[in-house]
Design a protein around this motif. Structure first.
Motif: not given
Length: 301
Positions: A238-241, A282-286, A291-294
């Motif tokens: 949740x604190x991604x930069x 580039x890939x969509x993340x959100x 995102x679920x694999x992180x």
């Protein structure tokens, strides 16, 4: 005289000789950030002589073998690995007789095979390392360990005047993140190949891509994704930069958190990485499967 008293007296002598060594080079070194970093690394390493040895201790009062180097470089703003194995692959390989102050030097008891202990070369034929046998951080003659030498790595890259335009000011993390993304973008479309050489830019796998991009931004990363996940600071999703490294498992439903992929968070809900047929893209993340694999997020900027 106790062992501790001897170590502390030796420390004073080493600090004096090192100060003279580095001080004599000030006139030549002032023009290069590289030499300033060398001096900082040497001064920090020598200041730790006499500290206690403890297996895998990270400092500042006790140190393991690799952790002494990790801590020292962290003090000058450089994040490196925390194991002998990862550090022996970091930076640039240098020959035994070409070491410079700040280089990492690796040894084994037999003088062959994998390194079992390591230190930081400080010049004047000396290196500092955290010794299990002597239960302390000590200074040793580099030449006396020549038969145990198995490798050396240079973490500090020489700074080109054309790159810094005479400005030695440290870049802010946000500026550095933008630089990382810009560097990555120049490789857009480069083909994916598993096991690509770290010296090649004709093809990349996921971790050779991140290693290359960060190297061009002045940051040294280990070669593979699992090694890369051991450096930097862990942050929450949740604190991604921008510029953060995202480490992923094989699939969202996998019961194992074994890391199989790494990507760079590019901001605005996107990641920059390489895989399969698109190569660097580039890939969509959100809200996506990515995102679920992180399983881990690391910040090295």
């Amino acid at each position: 005289m106790t062992k501790r008293d001897w170590v502390m007296k030796s420390t004073i002598a080493v600090l004096l000789s090192t100060s003279l060594l580095m001080g004599g080079q000030v006139g030549q070194a002032a023009a290069k950030t590289q030499d300033s970093k060398q001096s900082d690394v040497v001064n920090i390493a020598t200041s730790l002589i006499g500290k206690d040895y403890e297996y895998k201790a990270k400092g500042p009062k006790q140190f393991g073998s690799a952790e002494l180097a990790t801590y020292t470089y962290k003090q000058v703003g450089i994040t490196i690995g925390s194991t002998i194995s990862s550090l022996s692959k970091a930076g640039k390989k240098v020959s035994q007789d070409s070491v410079e102050p700040g280089d990492l030097v690796f040894f084994s008891s037999t003088g062959s095979g994998s390194a079992s202990f390591m230190g930081i070369y400080i010049g004047n034929d000396q290196f500092v390392y955290s010794s299990q046998g002597e239960d302390a951080v000590v200074v040793k003659s580099y030449s006396e360990y020549s038969d145990k030498f198995v490798g050396a790595r240079r973490i500090l890259e020489e700074t080109s005047s054309s790159d810094n335009s005479g400005d030695d000011t440290q870049q802010a993390p946000s500026d550095l993140a933008n630089k990382v993304i810009k560097i990555g973008e120049k490789y857009m479309g480069t083909k994916y190949k598993y096991g690509s050489s770290s010296s090649s830019t004709k093809t990349f796998d996921c971790s050779s891509f991140t290693q290359r991009v960060f190297k061009e931004a002045g940051i040294t990363l280990p070669r593979d994704s699992r090694q890369q996940s051991t450096v930097g600071t862990t942050v929450s999703k949740k604190n991604l930069q921008k510029g953060d490294l995202l480490f992923m498992k094989a699939s969202a439903n996998s019961s194992s958190d074994r890391i199989t992929h790494v990507a760079i968070y590019a901001g605005n809900g996107k990641i920059l990485h390489t895989y399969g047929s698109p190569g660097v893209t580039y890939s969509k993340y959100d809200g996506t499967n990515w995102e679920k694999r992180v399983v881990k997020v690391k910040r090295v900027l």
